[in-house]
Design an enzyme around this catalytic site. Structure first.
Site, mmCIF file in Angstrom:
data_model
loop_
_atom_site.group_PDB
_atom_site.id
_atom_site.type_symbol
_atom_site.label_atom_id
_atom_site.label_comp_id
_atom_site.label_asym_id
_atom_site.label_seq_id
_atom_site.Cartn_x
_atom_site.Cartn_y
_atom_site.Cartn_z
ATOM 1 N N GLU A 116 0.851 -1.202 0.000
ATOM 2 C CA GLU A 116 0.000 0.000 0.000
ATOM 3 C C GLU A 116 0.877 1.239 0.000
ATOM 4 O O GLU A 116 2.024 1.183 0.400
ATOM 5 C CB GLU A 116 -0.839 0.048 1.302
ATOM 6 N N LYS A 118 2.477 4.480 1.544
ATOM 7 C CA LYS A 118 2.672 4.997 2.893
ATOM 8 C C LYS A 118 2.378 6.490 2.803
ATOM 9 O O LYS A 118 3.214 7.281 2.378
ATOM 10 C CB LYS A 118 4.092 4.742 3.394
ATOM 11 N N ASP A 120 1.849 10.279 3.419
ATOM 12 C CA ASP A 120 2.542 11.238 4.263
ATOM 13 C C ASP A 120 1.531 12.267 4.771
ATOM 14 O O ASP A 120 1.526 13.413 4.353
ATOM 15 C CB ASP A 120 3.656 11.916 3.467
ATOM 16 N N TYR A 232 -7.127 2.377 5.843
ATOM 17 C CA TYR A 232 -6.294 1.208 5.571
ATOM 18 C C TYR A 232 -6.343 0.111 6.619
ATOM 19 O O TYR A 232 -5.721 -0.934 6.436
ATOM 20 C CB TYR A 232 -4.840 1.586 5.281
ATOM 21 N N LYS A 322 10.877 2.782 2.252
ATOM 22 C CA LYS A 322 10.960 4.239 2.097
ATOM 23 C C LYS A 322 11.495 4.599 0.716
ATOM 24 O O LYS A 322 12.498 4.051 0.268
ATOM 25 C CB LYS A 322 11.910 4.823 3.146
ATOM 26 N N CYS A 416 7.690 48.019 -6.710
ATOM 27 C CA CYS A 416 7.175 46.892 -7.485
ATOM 28 C C CYS A 416 8.138 46.556 -8.630
ATOM 29 O O CYS A 416 8.524 47.452 -9.381
ATOM 30 C CB CYS A 416 5.798 47.239 -8.031
ATOM 31 N N CYS A 419 6.096 47.698 -12.030
ATOM 32 C CA CYS A 419 5.707 49.076 -12.371
ATOM 33 C C CYS A 419 6.502 50.122 -11.610
ATOM 34 O O CYS A 419 6.405 51.311 -11.918
ATOM 35 C CB CYS A 419 4.216 49.282 -12.123
ATOM 36 N N CYS A 434 1.616 45.181 -4.456
ATOM 37 C CA CYS A 434 1.668 46.324 -5.347
ATOM 38 C C CYS A 434 0.221 46.762 -5.498
ATOM 39 O O CYS A 434 -0.629 45.983 -5.906
ATOM 40 C CB CYS A 434 2.237 45.939 -6.711
ATOM 41 N N CYS A 439 -0.646 48.343 -12.865
ATOM 42 C CA CYS A 439 0.641 47.633 -12.929
ATOM 43 C C CYS A 439 0.617 46.604 -14.064
ATOM 44 O O CYS A 439 -0.264 45.752 -14.119
ATOM 45 C CB CYS A 439 0.891 46.949 -11.585
HETATM 46 S S1 IVH Z 1 -0.435 0.377 8.790
HETATM 47 C C1 IVH Z 1 0.673 -2.970 11.075
HETATM 48 N N1 IVH Z 1 -0.647 1.465 6.413
HETATM 49 O O1 IVH Z 1 2.773 5.158 8.926
HETATM 50 C C2 IVH Z 1 0.914 -1.761 10.264
HETATM 51 N N2 IVH Z 1 0.314 2.763 8.158
HETATM 52 O O2 IVH Z 1 5.016 4.038 10.628
HETATM 53 C C3 IVH Z 1 0.687 -0.513 11.004
HETATM 54 N N3 IVH Z 1 0.953 5.042 7.479
HETATM 55 O O3 IVH Z 1 1.760 6.638 11.629
HETATM 56 C C4 IVH Z 1 0.621 0.686 10.136
HETATM 57 N N4 IVH Z 1 0.305 4.855 5.381
HETATM 58 O O4 IVH Z 1 -0.213 6.333 10.068
HETATM 59 C C5 IVH Z 1 -0.231 1.641 7.695
HETATM 60 N N5 IVH Z 1 -0.913 2.287 4.275
HETATM 61 C C6 IVH Z 1 -0.524 2.472 5.539
HETATM 62 C C7 IVH Z 1 0.047 3.672 5.985
HETATM 63 C C8 IVH Z 1 0.466 3.790 7.313
HETATM 64 C C9 IVH Z 1 0.865 5.639 6.295
HETATM 65 C C10 IVH Z 1 1.522 5.663 8.679
HETATM 66 C C11 IVH Z 1 0.732 5.353 9.907
HETATM 67 C C12 IVH Z 1 1.746 5.386 11.018
HETATM 68 C C13 IVH Z 1 3.036 5.183 10.297
HETATM 69 C C14 IVH Z 1 3.664 3.897 10.704
#
Ligand code: IVH
Length: 678
Positions: A116, A118, A120, A232, A322, A416, A419, A434, A439
């Site tokens: 999935e 991750k 931000d 999720y 990451k 400015c 102008c 401005c 302008c």
């Molecule tokens: S599940 C057992 N799924 O990442 C797994 N977390 O480091 C537990 N986060 O603050 C986490 N996207 O909010 C999971 N698709 C995703 C995620 C996710 C972002 C964040 C989560 C947590 C951090 C974990």
């Protein structure tokens, strides 16, 4: 309307609104227009105003936020929110798999994985009781978070009640869902643009914007912020048959009506495929509509995930892959100041070109002068630059430790850059302005915006700048009197190009009125507001003459916008612009009345108003529209009623008599609305 009918209608409207909201915000495929959606919402608001006892916590009208809270209440999470172990390479992913394989019994079937994004953003925990959202909390320290339910309710893609439709799965009595609140990149850009134009400080990145919005004590502000949500995990539920795998969890969440990152989420049966997908997504990360700092890889079988347990506060059954950071350091050579269409001056960093994730970056946003001061960014600094998606890269801050002492402070311009007029700044405010409406930079930007919104292809920034500089154009209204020879005199304009542009300009006269209105660049009037305005005032003349009170009375508009619209039409230069548009034959009337939505007592009826009434005509028109009726500018065969005030007479009256159209005085109109409401 009696209470029972009202209850039934409100219930009906809420279901329709939830469905259309889901089509729009989750599926991205609406089946009704914004104006129709707004009309449904207005109808529900009208019922709730008349019968306050029918207001429910899960009503979509509650998405607008409530009065500010003093502070957030603390909430203990049903299960702690853990962190994840990280991996940054294929080797580290293999090492993770080897570690867990050793812990599992020999007869464990081969593992499958779900990958999935991750996100931000910010983790949020949602509690549904009897299918209703009853509590939403932030992560906090993982054990204890804060109750931000009122703010979360404003997120359009977040279901207030599950399931969305009656044929969805029956909801458990209690359900706790975890997911991420975030701001989509396009929404972040638009928000920052809006803040900058209003002279307010923009956010440094989408995550800050999401955090700042979610932790607003005044949820009415949160409601103005375009937040999104992705689910999720199901943390707790009294389900008869709880999902056994992560894939089933995602499917269940989706079936309940939660947004899930379907386009990205994939299940694989081998780690080799997972690794290949991680590589593919690393390359594709900039095409995601939100910021993701990596991928989360989860063992699909939830029983196996559980059995693997937790070590050092991290579950063994999942790992975060990451993405490499999209950041680099480079030299800040210079700062360019540019003037936007509202006169706000923004600084842009000119950098030594540096590659970031495959793109050479030589310009980056410095946001505003407060940001520069706060981070103490100086000319000649080495700066950290961040790039995400296709959004313009931005400077994160200076690497102050390696300063030579030769770095110079960055000061806002005194005059400015376009102008030369003095720059205005109010102490305590962020923006430098401005104020010169003549302008050239502002005029060029206004023209460019007008052309962009009206889809006048062939009018780019260099053409706009030339037209303004050479004096061909003062405001966008002058576009319509441009001659072929004027265009041919511009740099880079051969015959064909001039003809194409003239053709595009001519075609733009026929755009629907809401588009034209949005193109004028009135503060606070984008496409949606423009649609609302045109629904209440179907001609530009009517709108130009609408009183501030009449504007403020339009549901959803509010006093600030009403004042800004009124002020825009008051300005002589803008009157002049409208004059030019009219003279050029630009469409300044709504197209044949859009079929009014099938809601409200006056739905399906078309009205025309004439004569002097007890309130301004526009107010009466707004009232009719709010009840689902349509208001036309002139009497036609399709008109159902002519609403007449004192001393009617005139064209409308004669035409109505001629066509045998029913006439109503004000009392009659109210009686009609009342009869139809019953
Ligand atoms: S599940 C057992 N799924 O990442 C797994 N977390 O480091 C537990 N986060 O603050 C986490 N996207 O909010 C999971 N698709 C995703 C995620 C996710 C972002 C964040 C989560 C947590 C951090 C974990």
């Amino acid at each position: 309307m009696d209470l029972n009918t009202a209850r039934q209608q409100a219930q009906d409207l809420r279901e329709q609104l939830a469905y259309h909201n889901y089509r729009y915000h989750v599926l991205d495929s609406p089946v009704i227009s914004d104006a129709e959606y707004d009309a449904l919402m207005d109808a529900l608001r009208a019922i709730e105003a008349a019968f306050p006892e029918l207001v429910t916590a899960d009503s979509p009208t509650r998405r607008v936020g409530a009065a500010p809270a003093e502070a957030f209440t603390k909430v203990t999470h049903p299960a702690p929110i853990l962190s994840l172990d990280k991996a940054t390479s294929a080797e580290e992913l293999h090492a993770w798999q080897t570690r867990i394989a050793k812990l599992l019994p020999e007869d464990t079937p081969p593992l499958a994985y779900v990958v999935e994004p991750k996100f931000d953003g910010l983790t949020v925990v949602l509690h549904y009781t009897g299918g209703q959202l009853t509590l939403g909390a932030t992560r906090g320290d993982g054990q204890i978070g804060e109750d931000v339910t009122t703010n979360l309710r404003t997120i359009r893609s977040l279901p207030l009640r599950i399931p969305l439709s009656a044929d969805g799965p029956h909801p458990p009595a209690n359900l706790v869902v975890r997911g991420e609140a975030l701001m989509l990149l396009k929404d972040f850009e638009a928000l920052n643009e809006r803040l900058t134009e209003a002279g307010e400080a923009p956010f440094a990145n989408p995550r800050n914007a999401a955090a700042g919005s979610l932790r607003q004590l005044d949820s009415r502000i949160t409601a103005q912020r375009p937040l999104s949500f992705f689910a999720y995990a199901i943390v707790g539920a009294d389900l008869v048959s709880a999902p056994a795998t992560q894939q089933e969890t995602i499917a269940a969440l989706k079936a309940y009506g939660f947004p899930v990152a379907e386009d990205v989420i994939r299940r694989f049966e081998t780690l080799a495929e997972v690794v290949a997908y991680c590589q593919e997504m690393t390359a594709r990360r900039n095409s995601l509509p939100y910021e993701a700092d990596g991928l989360v890889i989860k063992i699909d079988d939830l029983t196996v995930q559980q059995a693997l347990g937790i070590v050092g506060g991290r579950p063994r059954g999942a790992v975060a892959f990451k993405f490499p950071p999209q950041e680099a350091t480079t030299l800040l050579r210079d700062v360019e100041f540019s003037v936007g269409r509202t006169g706000v001056i923004t600084p842009t960093a000119l950098l030594d070109p540096v590659p970031i994730a495959g793109v050479t970056v030589s310009r980056a946003s410095l946001h505003n002068f407060d940001f520069i001061a706060e981070r103490d960014i100086r000319l000649g600094d080495r700066v950290l630059v961040h790039r995400a998606g296709d959004v313009i890269p931005y400077v994160v801050g200076p690497i102050a430790d390696i300063r030579t002492g030769a770095e110079q402070p960055i000061t806002p311009p005194v005059t400015c850059p376009s102008c030369g007029e003095p720059v205005a700044h109010t102490a305590g405010e962020v923006a430098y302005f401005c104020l010169n409406s003549a302008c050239p930079a502002q005029r060029g930007e206004k023209l460019l915006y007008f052309a962009h919104v009206l889809d006048i292809v062939g009018l780019g920034s260099s053409t706009a700048a030339q037209l303004v500089q050479q004096g061909n154009i003062v405001d966008p209204g002058d576009l319509y009197s441009l001659s072929r020879s004027e265009l041919l005199a511009l740099e880079g304009f051969a015959g064909k190009k001039a003809d194409n542009l003239l053709e595009a300009i001519a075609a733009s006269k026929e755009r629907p009125l809401p588009r034209l209105l949005a193109a004028l660049g009135i503060r606070g009037v984008g496409n949606t507001v423009a649609e609302t305005l045109v629904a209440a005032f179907p001609t530009l003349d009517a709108l130009a003459n609408a009183s501030e009170a009449a504007l403020a009375a339009i549901p959803g508009l509010g006093p600030v916008r009403a004042a800004s619209i009124r002020a825009w039409f008051e300005r002589p230069g803008n009157r002049e612009l409208l004059h030019k548009l009219k003279a050029a034959g630009v469409r300044l009337e709504a197209e044949t009345q859009a079929t009014p939505p099938e809601v409200g007592p006056l739905s399906g009826l078309s009205f025309v108003i004439t004569g002097t009434l007890s309130q301004p005509r526009d107010d009466i028109a707004a009232w009719i529209t709010s009840l689902g009726g349509a208001v036309g500018a002139s009497v036609t065969k399709k008109t159902n009623y002519l609403v007449t005030g004192a001393d009617p007479g005139g064209t409308k009256f004669n035409k109505a008599q001629q066509l045998g159209i029913a006439m109503l005085d004000e009392a009659g109109l109210r009686q009609l609305a009342q009869d139809l409401s019953a």
